[in-house]
Design a protein around this motif. Structure first.
Motif, mmCIF file in Angstrom:
data_model
loop_
_atom_site.group_PDB
_atom_site.id
_atom_site.type_symbol
_atom_site.label_atom_id
_atom_site.label_comp_id
_atom_site.label_asym_id
_atom_site.label_seq_id
_atom_site.Cartn_x
_atom_site.Cartn_y
_atom_site.Cartn_z
ATOM 1 N N VAL A 1 0.820 -1.207 0.000
ATOM 2 C CA VAL A 1 0.000 0.000 0.000
ATOM 3 C C VAL A 1 0.859 1.265 0.000
ATOM 4 C CG1 VAL A 1 -0.254 0.087 2.524
ATOM 5 C CG2 VAL A 1 -1.987 1.137 1.066
ATOM 6 N N VAL A 2 1.990 1.259 0.730
ATOM 7 C CA VAL A 2 2.794 2.477 0.884
ATOM 8 C C VAL A 2 3.613 2.784 -0.371
ATOM 9 C CG1 VAL A 2 4.645 3.574 2.211
ATOM 10 C CG2 VAL A 2 2.899 2.214 3.386
ATOM 11 N N LEU A 3 4.271 1.775 -0.927
ATOM 12 C CA LEU A 3 5.153 1.996 -2.080
ATOM 13 C C LEU A 3 4.474 1.677 -3.408
ATOM 14 C CD1 LEU A 3 8.461 0.454 -0.645
ATOM 15 C CD2 LEU A 3 7.600 2.791 -0.452
ATOM 16 N N GLY A 4 3.315 1.038 -3.344
ATOM 17 C CA GLY A 4 2.596 0.687 -4.563
ATOM 18 C C GLY A 4 1.378 1.552 -4.809
ATOM 19 N N MET A 5 0.366 1.415 -3.968
ATOM 20 C CA MET A 5 -0.918 2.066 -4.231
ATOM 21 C C MET A 5 -0.942 3.558 -3.876
ATOM 22 S SD MET A 5 -2.838 -0.052 -5.770
ATOM 23 C CE MET A 5 -4.601 0.230 -5.564
ATOM 24 N N LEU A 6 -0.245 3.969 -2.822
ATOM 25 C CA LEU A 6 -0.251 5.393 -2.475
ATOM 26 C C LEU A 6 0.390 6.261 -3.567
ATOM 27 C CD1 LEU A 6 0.357 5.976 1.345
ATOM 28 C CD2 LEU A 6 -1.622 6.580 -0.048
ATOM 29 N N PRO A 7 1.547 5.870 -4.124
ATOM 30 C CA PRO A 7 2.085 6.669 -5.232
ATOM 31 C C PRO A 7 1.154 6.720 -6.444
ATOM 32 C CG PRO A 7 3.817 5.319 -4.269
ATOM 33 C CD PRO A 7 2.533 4.872 -3.641
ATOM 34 N N LEU A 8 0.441 5.620 -6.719
ATOM 35 C CA LEU A 8 -0.523 5.630 -7.821
ATOM 36 C C LEU A 8 -1.686 6.562 -7.505
ATOM 37 C CD1 LEU A 8 -1.463 4.562 -10.551
ATOM 38 C CD2 LEU A 8 -2.466 2.590 -9.379
ATOM 39 N N ALA A 9 -2.154 6.523 -6.262
ATOM 40 C CA ALA A 9 -3.218 7.442 -5.847
ATOM 41 C C ALA A 9 -2.745 8.887 -5.981
ATOM 42 C CB ALA A 9 -3.621 7.142 -4.404
ATOM 43 N N LEU B 1 -2.981 10.090 -9.559
ATOM 44 C CA LEU B 1 -4.359 10.408 -9.938
ATOM 45 C C LEU B 1 -4.793 11.744 -9.339
ATOM 46 C CD1 LEU B 1 -5.846 6.829 -9.484
ATOM 47 C CD2 LEU B 1 -5.700 8.074 -11.648
ATOM 48 N N LEU B 2 -4.426 11.992 -8.096
ATOM 49 C CA LEU B 2 -4.745 13.268 -7.448
ATOM 50 C C LEU B 2 -4.077 14.421 -8.188
ATOM 51 C CD1 LEU B 2 -4.280 12.121 -3.752
ATOM 52 C CD2 LEU B 2 -6.449 12.833 -4.775
ATOM 53 N N ARG B 3 -2.851 14.202 -8.606
ATOM 54 C CA ARG B 3 -2.103 15.226 -9.348
ATOM 55 C C ARG B 3 -2.843 15.610 -10.623
ATOM 56 N NH1 ARG B 3 3.849 15.653 -10.064
ATOM 57 N NH2 ARG B 3 4.059 13.561 -9.179
ATOM 58 N N ARG B 4 -3.574 14.637 -11.205
ATOM 59 C CA ARG B 4 -4.302 14.876 -12.454
ATOM 60 C C ARG B 4 -5.721 15.396 -12.219
ATOM 61 N NH1 ARG B 4 -1.804 12.655 -16.781
ATOM 62 N NH2 ARG B 4 0.099 11.507 -16.293
ATOM 63 N N GLY B 5 -6.078 15.638 -10.960
ATOM 64 C CA GLY B 5 -7.385 16.210 -10.655
ATOM 65 C C GLY B 5 -8.485 15.198 -10.423
ATOM 66 N N THR B 6 -8.122 13.941 -10.171
ATOM 67 C CA THR B 6 -9.104 12.884 -9.925
ATOM 68 C C THR B 6 -9.282 12.676 -8.420
ATOM 69 O OG1 THR B 6 -8.508 11.732 -11.974
ATOM 70 C CG2 THR B 6 -9.640 10.441 -10.276
ATOM 71 N N GLU B 7 -10.529 12.683 -7.964
ATOM 72 C CA GLU B 7 -10.790 12.312 -6.579
ATOM 73 C C GLU B 7 -10.414 10.846 -6.388
ATOM 74 O OE1 GLU B 7 -14.817 12.951 -5.509
ATOM 75 O OE2 GLU B 7 -14.759 15.123 -5.841
ATOM 76 N N VAL B 8 -9.850 10.523 -5.234
ATOM 77 C CA VAL B 8 -9.425 9.151 -4.970
ATOM 78 C C VAL B 8 -10.064 8.657 -3.680
ATOM 79 C CG1 VAL B 8 -7.487 7.622 -4.446
ATOM 80 C CG2 VAL B 8 -7.241 9.396 -6.201
ATOM 81 N N VAL B 9 -10.669 7.476 -3.772
ATOM 82 C CA VAL B 9 -11.219 6.807 -2.588
ATOM 83 C C VAL B 9 -10.445 5.502 -2.409
ATOM 84 C CG1 VAL B 9 -13.263 5.803 -1.503
ATOM 85 C CG2 VAL B 9 -13.500 7.780 -3.021
ATOM 86 N N LEU B 10 -9.730 5.392 -1.303
ATOM 87 C CA LEU B 10 -9.034 4.152 -0.970
ATOM 88 C C LEU B 10 -10.024 3.217 -0.285
ATOM 89 C CD1 LEU B 10 -5.697 5.617 0.461
ATOM 90 C CD2 LEU B 10 -6.129 4.786 -1.860
ATOM 91 N N VAL B 11 -10.228 2.057 -0.866
ATOM 92 C CA VAL B 11 -11.213 1.095 -0.356
ATOM 93 C C VAL B 11 -10.466 -0.044 0.335
ATOM 94 C CG1 VAL B 11 -13.159 -0.392 -0.932
ATOM 95 C CG2 VAL B 11 -12.716 1.668 -2.298
ATOM 96 N N ALA B 12 -10.737 -0.239 1.614
ATOM 97 C CA ALA B 12 -10.007 -1.244 2.385
ATOM 98 C C ALA B 12 -10.972 -2.061 3.231
ATOM 99 C CB ALA B 12 -8.961 -0.577 3.276
ATOM 100 N N ASN B 13 -10.470 -3.155 3.753
ATOM 101 C CA ASN B 13 -11.283 -4.063 4.571
ATOM 102 C C ASN B 13 -11.843 -3.379 5.805
ATOM 103 O OD1 ASN B 13 -10.987 -6.252 2.910
ATOM 104 N ND2 ASN B 13 -10.007 -7.565 4.441
ATOM 105 N N SER B 14 -13.040 -3.808 6.191
ATOM 106 C CA SER B 14 -13.620 -3.361 7.452
ATOM 107 C C SER B 14 -12.972 -4.078 8.631
ATOM 108 C CB SER B 14 -15.131 -3.629 7.468
ATOM 109 O OG SER B 14 -15.777 -2.951 6.418
ATOM 110 N N LEU B 15 -12.590 -5.334 8.415
ATOM 111 C CA LEU B 15 -11.986 -6.153 9.464
ATOM 112 C C LEU B 15 -10.667 -6.732 8.964
ATOM 113 C CD1 LEU B 15 -15.125 -8.135 10.705
ATOM 114 C CD2 LEU B 15 -13.953 -6.304 11.911
ATOM 115 N N PRO B 16 -9.743 -7.052 9.878
ATOM 116 C CA PRO B 16 -8.447 -7.604 9.463
ATOM 117 C C PRO B 16 -8.591 -8.962 8.783
ATOM 118 C CG PRO B 16 -8.360 -6.820 11.736
ATOM 119 C CD PRO B 16 -9.805 -6.821 11.337
ATOM 120 N N ALA B 17 -7.699 -9.221 7.850
ATOM 121 C CA ALA B 17 -7.582 -10.524 7.183
ATOM 122 C C ALA B 17 -6.133 -10.666 6.747
ATOM 123 C CB ALA B 17 -8.524 -10.614 5.991
ATOM 124 N N LEU B 18 -5.430 -11.667 7.299
ATOM 125 C CA LEU B 18 -3.999 -11.831 7.034
ATOM 126 C C LEU B 18 -3.292 -10.490 7.254
ATOM 127 C CD1 LEU B 18 -4.161 -14.184 3.917
ATOM 128 C CD2 LEU B 18 -3.502 -14.811 6.245
#
Length: 677
Positions: free
Chosen positions: A514-522, A525-542
């Motif tokens: 998430v830190v080195l992969g998805m956050l830089p991609l997010a 997208l933000l830099r290009r003016g796109t709203e970003v919603v990070l969708v994650a689990n409600s409960l832990p799994a692995l």
């Protein structure tokens, strides 16, 4: 039929009309034409009360369950007169009657010089059950025929998951309809009336009950954010009632490996093991396992699915016995390591060790039961198995088995994030976009659910493994639609495409993923003016990141990046402003927001037929979906189609999965882009 069950998933849009046969003390038959449109069209006074009443008089049984248990050892041929008894053991083929067909229930008692005590209670109970069940089945079919209905649902506390009762009703419907109609049974048929009462809670001022039940769903301090979406309001949410079937029982003593009830009983909420025998059931008739229903936060169908009716989340078909056996073996082999992590997360205490052992035995028992009868818990997919494992962990009070590992990997990854962002900013936009996608794929190697990846942890630090993975990124990937995605993002020649309005990024693992992969991609997208919603689990799994953990990760990352900082502030993710009050309002107002929303589940996979109402609301303005990781983009949703642009990114970390899904090898990468049209 004959001890075999088939789980049927019915499309709600194709439900009506149907006949509902509710079997309690008596029987009511309702023709249902639509939601709230129904009428009682028939019934009979010969029902469950008749069976219990006559059975009690004839057998001296003290309870309904005791009476049903007797049927498991009964032989109705000792009491019922069969067609073969009349025609010398032969079929009456002229009119289509087999020799085993019952000509007269209790008919042999007329001609035999026997008293009541000369008959076995087991035979009496079985004969009585068949007489009443066949009668109900016949009347039900005749009413369905009367109104032209092909679908008949049977419910009520008379059935209560008893295999032989269901079999006799099914046989009657098939016999009288000549196979044109089918009897279907609801997994929780005994609670129809209770559900009806509960669904009227608003009329009776029971709103407090709803709040209480929602809290109960998340025991032992599990991280549930109470349905809050981090960010601006996304529209009014309709209150609904959602239920989920769990095959784990609250309050189970740790000394008991699985929720059980005394052998041979038929109580609901446990696991019934009927041993019914007779002319229409195989001697090894399998169990019908009825789960416990839990009230859960509002769950909805993901609104961006192109065709919800045809949507099937599971990519792997576990109806193939070899496939089922393989994945059961994988889960079993992973179990000792998972137990070690769970026990360590609780401090390695004696109590934690005891609970860890109980969890291992419980989950192994579930796997053994499903291996014997895959349909025991309903329709079975790999996503169901993985979710059951997480539910089983929570059942034995292991809230987050990978908590300390996730924290350690997050800290290590955040430490090198500034250097990565600086490197990305030095690139032109085309090179940077490729590097970002490569970064997501490379970081997805960190997955504690994969045995191959767990072995990699012994070969170096997180950053060393990440760099090694990045260096091995060579196109073309096994599935490679990057050029199509690049054209949508950057355009061609002088044509510059309009940026996406809102992107939903379904994140996977904690740490580098998430830190080195998805956050830089997010961030891009933000830099290009796109709203970003990070969708994650409600409960832990692995080691998957959760929605409650993400705001802290974003806040830490925002300390080193103005783009993330302004977007996080616009999305209300930062509690303490990091810029001066005079500049805060101006900068935030011009920034697109970065938000976090929970997905409504606690599994490595996701079934998009059941997502949180917050995610459903956030999706209404989205025109880009990015699904990342094996669980959400391979095990499930690889073939899902959406009404918006969709990008599916994953590293394949299982050799069998690579061969079966993409005809590749382990560590192959998937970059599957599907435009809205």
């Amino acid at each position: 039929m004959e001890g075999q069950k088939e789980f049927v998933q019915i499309d709600p849009n194709d439900l009506f009309p149907y006949l509902l046969v509710n079997i309690g003390s008596g029987v009511s038959m309702l023709k249902v034409d639509g939601d709230g449109k129904f009428e009682r069209v028939s019934g009979t006074n010969v029902g469950g009360g008749t069976y219990w009443g006559l059975g009690r008089l004839l057998t001296k049984c003290k309870s309904f369950d005791e009476l049903l248990e007797l049927t498991q050892k009964g032989d109705n041929r000792a009491i019922d007169m069969l067609v073969g008894d009349i025609y010398g053991g032969m079929d009456y083929s002229k009119i289509g009657l087999s020799a085993s067909t019952i000509a007269s229930s209790f008919g042999k008692a007329i001609s035999e010089k026997k008293e009541l005590e000369d008959y076995r209670p087991e035979d009496i109970s079985l004969s009585l059950l068949r007489m009443i069940s066949y009668n109900i089945g016949q009347i039900s079919y005749l009413n369905a025929l009367r109104f032209g209905l092909k679908r008949i649902f049977f419910g009520g506390f008379f059935i209560r998951g008893h295999a032989y009762t269901m079999d006799t009703i099914s046989f009657a419907v098939q016999f009288w309809s000549k196979g044109t109609a089918q009897a279907m049974f609801l997994r929780h048929e005994g609670f129809l009336g209770a559900f009806g009462a509960f669904m009227s809670y608003e009329k009776h001022g029971l709103d407090d009950l709803m709040v209480h039940q929602l809290v109960e769903r998340f025991p032992m301090g599990a991280p549930y954010t109470g349905g809050k979406i981090h960010g601006p309001p996304l529209g009014d949410l309709n209150e609904k009632i959602s239920w989920m079937e769990k095959f784990l029982q609250k309050g189970t003593e740790i000394t008991a490996p699985v929720p059980m009830i005394p052998p041979g009983t038929t109580g609901l909420g446990g696991f019934e093991v009927p041993l019914s025998k007779g002319s229409t059931l195989r001697p090894d008739a399998s169990a019908l396992n009825v789960g416990v229903l839990h009230l859960v936060p509002t769950l909805e169908v993901f609104p961006l699915l192109a065709d919800p009716k045809m949507y099937e989340p599971n990519t792997i078909d576990l109806s193939d016995h070899n496939e089922l056996e393989y994945w059961f073996t994988i889960l079993s082999e992973h179990l000792p390591d998972l137990v070690d992590k769970a026990v360590a997360s609780e401090g390695g205490t004696d109590d934690a060790k005891r609970r860890g052992d109980a969890f291992a035995r419980a989950f192994s028992a579930h796997l053994a039961r499903l291996m014997e009868e895959p349909a025991a818990y309903g329709k079975l997919g790999l996503a169901n198995l993985l979710e059951m494992r997480e539910e089983c962990l929570r059942e034995f009070q292991f809230v987050d088995a990978y908590r300390s590992i996730k924290q350690r990997e997050n800290e290590a990854s955040l430490a090198v994030l500034p250097d990565l962002l600086m490197e990305l900013d030095s690139m032109d936009e085309e090179t940077r976009l490729l590097a970002l996608i490569e970064g997501v794929l490379a970081a997805n190697i960190f997955d504690w659910g994969s045995r191959a990846c767990v072995d990699l942890y012994h070969q170096g630090t997180i950053i060393e493994i990440y760099r090694m993975s990045r260096n091995k990124m060579q196109r073309p990937w096994r599935v490679d639609n990057f050029d199509d995605f690049k054209e949508r993002m950057l355009g061609t020649g002088d044509r510059k495409p309009t940026p996406h309005r809102r992107a939903l990024l379904f994140v996977d693992n904690s740490g580098a993923d998430v830190v080195l992969g998805m956050l830089p991609l997010a961030r891009e997208l933000l830099r290009r003016g796109t709203e970003v919603v990070l969708v994650a689990n409600s409960l832990p799994a692995l080691n998957d990141v959760t929605a409650i953990e993400l705001p802290d990760i974003v806040a830490e990352a925002a300390k080193h990046c103005d783009i993330l900082r302004r977007a996080a502030e616009a999305g209300d993710l930062l509690v303490d402003a990091m810029i001066s009050p005079s500049n805060s309002s101006k900068e935030s107002s011009t920034s697109v927001p970065l938000m976090v929303v929970e997905n409504g589940c606690g599994s490595p996979c996701i079934d998009l037929r059941q997502v949180s109402s917050e995610l459903a609301a956030a999706a209404k303005d989205a025109d880009l979906i990015i699904l990342e990781g094996m669980g959400r983009a391979l095990h499930t949703n690889l073939n899902a189609r959406f009404n918006c642009d969709a990008l599916k990114l994953a590293m394949v970390k299982n050799q069998r999965l690579a061969e079966k899904l993409v005809k590749g090898k382990i560590y192959d990468c998937i970059c599957k882009y599907e435009p809205a049209n």
